[in-house]
Scaffold this motif. Structure first.
Motif, PDB file in Angstrom:
ATOM      1  N   LEU A  81       0.837  -1.203   0.000  1.00 39.35           N
ATOM      2  CA  LEU A  81       0.000   0.000   0.000  1.00 39.35           C
ATOM      3  C   LEU A  81       0.872   1.252   0.000  1.00 39.35           C
ATOM      4  O   LEU A  81       0.572   2.228  -0.696  1.00 39.35           O
ATOM      5  CB  LEU A  81      -0.945  -0.011   1.204  1.00 39.35           C
ATOM      6  CG  LEU A  81      -1.969  -1.168   1.196  1.00 39.35           C
ATOM      7  CD1 LEU A  81      -2.783  -1.167   2.483  1.00 39.35           C
ATOM      8  CD2 LEU A  81      -2.886  -1.084  -0.019  1.00 39.35           C
ATOM      9  N   ALA A  82       1.969   1.194   0.755  1.00 39.35           N
ATOM     10  CA  ALA A  82       2.853   2.369   0.820  1.00 39.35           C
ATOM     11  C   ALA A  82       3.468   2.668  -0.549  1.00 39.35           C
ATOM     12  O   ALA A  82       3.684   3.826  -0.909  1.00 39.35           O
ATOM     13  CB  ALA A  82       3.952   2.143   1.855  1.00 39.35           C
ATOM     14  N   TYR A  84       2.125   2.368  -3.407  1.00 42.40           N
ATOM     15  CA  TYR A  84       1.180   2.951  -4.365  1.00 42.40           C
ATOM     16  C   TYR A  84       0.341   4.101  -3.791  1.00 42.40           C
ATOM     17  O   TYR A  84      -0.529   4.613  -4.486  1.00 42.40           O
ATOM     18  CB  TYR A  84       0.239   1.852  -4.892  1.00 42.40           C
ATOM     19  CG  TYR A  84       0.937   0.917  -5.863  1.00 42.40           C
ATOM     20  CD1 TYR A  84       1.254   1.348  -7.149  1.00 42.40           C
ATOM     21  CD2 TYR A  84       1.293  -0.375  -5.497  1.00 42.40           C
ATOM     22  CE1 TYR A  84       1.900   0.516  -8.049  1.00 42.40           C
ATOM     23  CE2 TYR A  84       1.939  -1.220  -6.388  1.00 42.40           C
ATOM     24  CZ  TYR A  84       2.245  -0.767  -7.657  1.00 42.40           C
ATOM     25  OH  TYR A  84       2.887  -1.598  -8.546  1.00 42.40           O
ATOM     26  N   THR A  85       0.561   4.433  -2.531  1.00 46.77           N
ATOM     27  CA  THR A  85      -0.296   5.448  -1.896  1.00 46.77           C
ATOM     28  C   THR A  85       0.524   6.582  -1.319  1.00 46.77           C
ATOM     29  O   THR A  85       1.340   6.353  -0.430  1.00 46.77           O
ATOM     30  CB  THR A  85      -1.100   4.803  -0.733  1.00 46.77           C
ATOM     31  OG1 THR A  85      -1.629   3.581  -1.170  1.00 46.77           O
ATOM     32  CG2 THR A  85      -2.206   5.726  -0.262  1.00 46.77           C
ATOM     33  N   PRO A  87       0.947   9.952   1.116  1.00 45.95           N
ATOM     34  CA  PRO A  87       0.330  10.205   2.441  1.00 45.95           C
ATOM     35  C   PRO A  87      -1.063  10.828   2.332  1.00 45.95           C
ATOM     36  O   PRO A  87      -1.877  10.686   3.236  1.00 45.95           O
ATOM     37  CB  PRO A  87       1.312  11.170   3.105  1.00 45.95           C
ATOM     38  CG  PRO A  87       2.621  10.899   2.438  1.00 45.95           C
ATOM     39  CD  PRO A  87       2.295  10.530   1.011  1.00 45.95           C
ATOM     40  N   PRO A 107      -0.836  -0.100   7.824  1.00 51.20           N
ATOM     41  CA  PRO A 107      -0.925   0.574   6.518  1.00 51.20           C
ATOM     42  C   PRO A 107      -0.874   2.095   6.660  1.00 51.20           C
ATOM     43  O   PRO A 107      -0.198   2.774   5.880  1.00 51.20           O
ATOM     44  CB  PRO A 107      -2.282   0.103   5.972  1.00 51.20           C
ATOM     45  CG  PRO A 107      -2.524  -1.206   6.644  1.00 51.20           C
ATOM     46  CD  PRO A 107      -1.951  -1.036   8.027  1.00 51.20           C
ATOM     47  N   GLU A 108      -1.558   2.630   7.653  1.00 44.83           N
ATOM     48  CA  GLU A 108      -1.523   4.077   7.863  1.00 44.83           C
ATOM     49  C   GLU A 108      -0.089   4.504   8.222  1.00 44.83           C
ATOM     50  O   GLU A 108       0.407   5.532   7.760  1.00 44.83           O
ATOM     51  CB  GLU A 108      -2.485   4.490   8.990  1.00 44.83           C
ATOM     52  CG  GLU A 108      -3.964   4.320   8.657  1.00 44.83           C
ATOM     53  CD  GLU A 108      -4.539   2.949   9.021  1.00 44.83           C
ATOM     54  OE1 GLU A 108      -3.772   1.969   9.038  1.00 44.83           O
ATOM     55  OE2 GLU A 108      -5.751   2.874   9.291  1.00 44.83           O
ATOM     56  N   TYR A 110       2.879   2.881   7.534  1.00 50.02           N
ATOM     57  CA  TYR A 110       3.842   2.711   6.435  1.00 50.02           C
ATOM     58  C   TYR A 110       3.608   3.731   5.321  1.00 50.02           C
ATOM     59  O   TYR A 110       4.529   4.089   4.602  1.00 50.02           O
ATOM     60  CB  TYR A 110       3.725   1.304   5.828  1.00 50.02           C
ATOM     61  CG  TYR A 110       4.398   0.184   6.599  1.00 50.02           C
ATOM     62  CD1 TYR A 110       4.339   0.091   7.980  1.00 50.02           C
ATOM     63  CD2 TYR A 110       5.066  -0.817   5.925  1.00 50.02           C
ATOM     64  CE1 TYR A 110       4.927  -0.955   8.666  1.00 50.02           C
ATOM     65  CE2 TYR A 110       5.662  -1.885   6.597  1.00 50.02           C
ATOM     66  CZ  TYR A 110       5.591  -1.948   7.970  1.00 50.02           C
ATOM     67  OH  TYR A 110       6.163  -2.991   8.631  1.00 50.02           O
ATOM     68  N   THR A 111       2.348   4.149   5.126  1.00 49.82           N
ATOM     69  CA  THR A 111       2.074   5.104   4.044  1.00 49.82           C
ATOM     70  C   THR A 111       2.319   6.538   4.481  1.00 49.82           C
ATOM     71  O   THR A 111       2.167   7.452   3.674  1.00 49.82           O
ATOM     72  CB  THR A 111       0.596   5.007   3.587  1.00 49.82           C
ATOM     73  OG1 THR A 111      -0.243   5.213   4.729  1.00 49.82           O
ATOM     74  CG2 THR A 111       0.269   3.682   2.938  1.00 49.82           C
ATOM     75  N   ALA A 114      -1.807   7.761   5.081  1.00 52.49           N
ATOM     76  CA  ALA A 114      -2.900   7.695   4.088  1.00 52.49           C
ATOM     77  C   ALA A 114      -4.184   7.246   4.773  1.00 52.49           C
ATOM     78  O   ALA A 114      -4.163   6.668   5.873  1.00 52.49           O
ATOM     79  CB  ALA A 114      -2.531   6.728   2.968  1.00 52.49           C
ATOM     80  N   ARG A 240      11.929   0.702   0.709  1.00 52.54           N
ATOM     81  CA  ARG A 240      10.841   0.739   1.698  1.00 52.54           C
ATOM     82  C   ARG A 240      10.901  -0.484   2.617  1.00 52.54           C
ATOM     83  O   ARG A 240      10.677  -0.404   3.815  1.00 52.54           O
ATOM     84  CB  ARG A 240       9.480   0.785   0.992  1.00 52.54           C
ATOM     85  CG  ARG A 240       9.187   2.105   0.338  1.00 52.54           C
ATOM     86  CD  ARG A 240       7.774   2.123  -0.227  1.00 52.54           C
ATOM     87  NE  ARG A 240       7.469   3.413  -0.810  1.00 52.54           N
ATOM     88  CZ  ARG A 240       7.059   4.477  -0.118  1.00 52.54           C
ATOM     89  NH1 ARG A 240       6.885   4.389   1.180  1.00 52.54           N
ATOM     90  NH2 ARG A 240       6.816   5.613  -0.736  1.00 52.54           N
TER      91      ARG A 240
END
Ligand SMILES: Cc1ncc(COP(=O)(O)O)c(C=O)c1O
Length: 359
Positions: A81-82, A84-85, A87, A107-108, A110-111, A114, A240
């Motif tokens: 997710l990170a 392709y997304t 923040p 996910p929040e 690592y991104t 986001a 990453r």
């Protein structure tokens, strides 16, 4: 020890349907670890087994791929997710998705913050293209998060399987808004064998950009891998992964497991078995008048059992979780590659007979 997912153990220790994570490991996977333990090779994924794994997965998926092993499904999802997304991005998924409810905000994190947007979908855990389209708003406005990823679980958290056409419809919406498609494949093998499709049909040919390829639940030990169908993005992902502490110094021990898992169709047989015993369990429950809260496509069964029935089963040694997200009285039963038909039959035998079919 008996081979091919068969391990001898007393029945009372085995009627354990809490998760496929309670399973053991495939003997061939363990043998591969032991054999690797007698060798020396380069660290950090520069070894021969990691290279061979990438080639084998490219052949299996009929596509050039980058393969980045990691230790957990959470890390695989959050890293994908990170990638392709940004923040300020939005990740759309079913409200019950693992990334939404079981990853502690990874996910929040690592991104870089986001937004994970939870969407309503069916009891089968599937997301539909209309729900995604309807959720996208203020595209291009600096005041709102911007569409970045559509994320689905294959199989879903409810054990159901997306068809290539369903994935394709989601991918079409994703493309129309410049989004990537991520698949949480913690149970990809179970979905694949249930679907009757090829790995290619269930991924890149249907528009999938990145697959978190799970293997731990289906016979490996701490072995998951990110499979990128756009290998040009691998360099960024490699940085990453290192920053996330997921570049494994002895990655070759993950690679040899995954190679043994894939060899000779072992992963498919393991998943096929898990799915078959789940079907046996579902059929036995329905024959006893028990209603199921979701269709059984793979290795998860969600029966509605009243509290007296659940207590009686537990008193007789069965282990499973309550699953109120699917409604009152719903329980989750998960089978695995090493669940025996005897375990299923022991569970059904322990279920008190019903006087009427209603809970
Ligand atoms: C749907 C799904 N995704 C991902 C995972 C991976 O989780 P973990 O980080 O525990 O390996 C799980 C494990 O339970 C899962 O059920």
């Amino acid at each position: 020890m008996v081979r091919n997912g068969r391990v001898d153990a007393p029945a009372e220790e085995r009627v354990d349907f809490r998760s496929d994570n309670v399973s053991g490991a495939l003997p061939e996977v363990l043998e591969a670890l032991v054999a690797e333990g007698r060798r020396r090779d380069a660290a950090y994924g520069e070894d021969a087994s990691s290279r061979a794994l990438t080639e084998e997965l490219a052949a299996l998926f009929e596509h050039e791929v980058a393969v980045l092993p990691v230790a957990t499904g959470t890390a695989a999802n959050a890293l994908a997710l990170a990638l392709y997304t940004p923040p300020w991005g939005a990740v759309y998924s079913h409200a019950h998705a693992h990334i939404q409810v079981s990853e502690c905000g990874a996910p929040e994190g690592y991104t870089g913050g986001a937004k994970l947007v939870p969407l309503e979908g069916g009891a089968d855990g599937k997301l539909g293209p209309r729900a995604v389209s309807a959720a996208i708003h203020r595209e291009g406005s600096v005041h709102a998060v911007q569409p970045a990823v559509v994320s689905v679980s294959q199989a879903t958290e409810t054990g159901c399987v997306y068809t290539p056409a369903e994935l394709g419809a989601l991918a079409e919406v994703a493309r129309a808004h410049g989004m990537a498609v991520h698949v949480d494949g913690a149970r990809f093998a179970n979905a694949l064998v249930a679907s009757g499709h090829t790995p290619a049909e269930l991924t890149w040919r249907a528009g999938v950009d990145v697959l978190a390829f799970g293997a731990t639940k289906n016979g490996c030990v701490l072995a998951e891998a990110l499979i990128l169908f756009q290998p040009a993005r691998a360099r960024e992902l490699a940085f990453r992964r290192k920053r996330a502490g997921q570049l494994l110094s002895k990655q070759r021990f993950s690679a040899v497991q995954l190679r043994a898992y894939l060899a000779e169709g072992r992963w498919l047989r393991a998943a096929q078995h898990a799915n078959e015993v789940a079907r046996r369990l579902a059929a036995g429950l329905e024959a006893r008048g028990v209603e199921l809260a979701a269709p059984v496509h793979t290795n998860q069964v969600f029966p509605r059992l009243n509290d007296a029935e659940a207590s009686a089963l537990r008193a007789r040694g069965a282990a499973f979780y309550d699953w109120p997200t699917l409604g009152a009285g719903v329980r989750r039963l998960v089978t695995a590659f090493d669940t025996r038909t005897e375990d299923v039959d022991a569970f059904l035998h322990a279920l008190p007979p019903r006087v009427s079919a209603s809970v």
